[in-house]
Scaffold this motif. Sequence first.
Motif, PDB file in Angstrom:
ATOM      1  N   ARG A 117       0.842  -1.199   0.000  1.00  0.00           N
ATOM      2  CA  ARG A 117       0.000   0.000   0.000  1.00  0.00           C
ATOM      3  C   ARG A 117       0.882   1.256   0.000  1.00  0.00           C
ATOM      4  N   HIS A 121       0.475   0.582  -4.414  1.00  0.00           N
ATOM      5  CA  HIS A 121      -0.385  -0.452  -5.005  1.00  0.00           C
ATOM      6  C   HIS A 121      -1.792  -0.358  -4.419  1.00  0.00           C
ATOM      7  N   ARG A 122      -2.769  -0.524  -5.285  1.00  0.00           N
ATOM      8  CA  ARG A 122      -4.172  -0.490  -4.851  1.00  0.00           C
ATOM      9  C   ARG A 122      -4.734  -1.888  -4.613  1.00  0.00           C
ATOM     10  N   ARG A 123      -4.025  -2.886  -5.171  1.00  0.00           N
ATOM     11  CA  ARG A 123      -4.445  -4.283  -4.983  1.00  0.00           C
ATOM     12  C   ARG A 123      -3.201  -5.123  -4.743  1.00  0.00           C
ATOM     13  N   ASP A 167      -7.924  -5.959  -1.588  1.00  0.00           N
ATOM     14  CA  ASP A 167      -8.020  -4.546  -1.970  1.00  0.00           C
ATOM     15  C   ASP A 167      -7.251  -3.740  -0.948  1.00  0.00           C
ATOM     16  N   LEU A 168      -6.420  -2.823  -1.426  1.00  0.00           N
ATOM     17  CA  LEU A 168      -5.591  -2.012  -0.534  1.00  0.00           C
ATOM     18  C   LEU A 168      -6.062  -0.562  -0.463  1.00  0.00           C
ATOM     19  N   ALA A 169      -7.010  -0.206  -1.309  1.00  0.00           N
ATOM     20  CA  ALA A 169      -7.457   1.200  -1.370  1.00  0.00           C
ATOM     21  C   ALA A 169      -8.180   1.595  -0.094  1.00  0.00           C
TER      22      ALA A 169
END
Length: 169
Positions: A117, A121-123, A167-169
């Motif tokens: 994250r 990275h968003r995923r 999911d990292l968002a």
Amino acid sequence: MSDDFGRPKDEVTAAELAAFHVAVWRATYRDLAPAEAYAQLDEARRLPKWQAALSDPAHQIRVLREAGGIIGLAHTAPGAGEIMTGFGEIRHLYLRPDHQGQGLGRKLLQEALAGLRAAGHRRAALAVVAGNAKARAFYRHCGGREDLAFTDPGPLWRSDNLRVVWDLA
């Protein structure tokens, strides 16, 4: 036990990583990998890959140590190959079997996801051998979602795998 998460890469050697990797891989895949693959994986085979990872600034390597030895490892990098394109990839998440069940694996995974994250990275994703029921259950318990089945030609054997995503968002 000391948490060495986020230690500078130059404080862990490729030889240490290769030895740890082989020991945990053999314990994990003893009953899953074909005998030929099991016999072929050794420290000499793993050493160049760890040397390359240590020299690449896009790779994050976190270790957990006890009495000077590695007991856990999280290795992340931008996704490689068609299956991992667009993801931050957890390349290795290993914990010595005698340290499992103590929350350390979850801590390693959380550190790996936080590092991905922080790297933008968003995923995140990793590949797990389909027959590795224990790891699959762990990833589900930690919020991972299996979204794709694929065959990994691998360097040692063709294995049926699943991609696990967060999911990292």
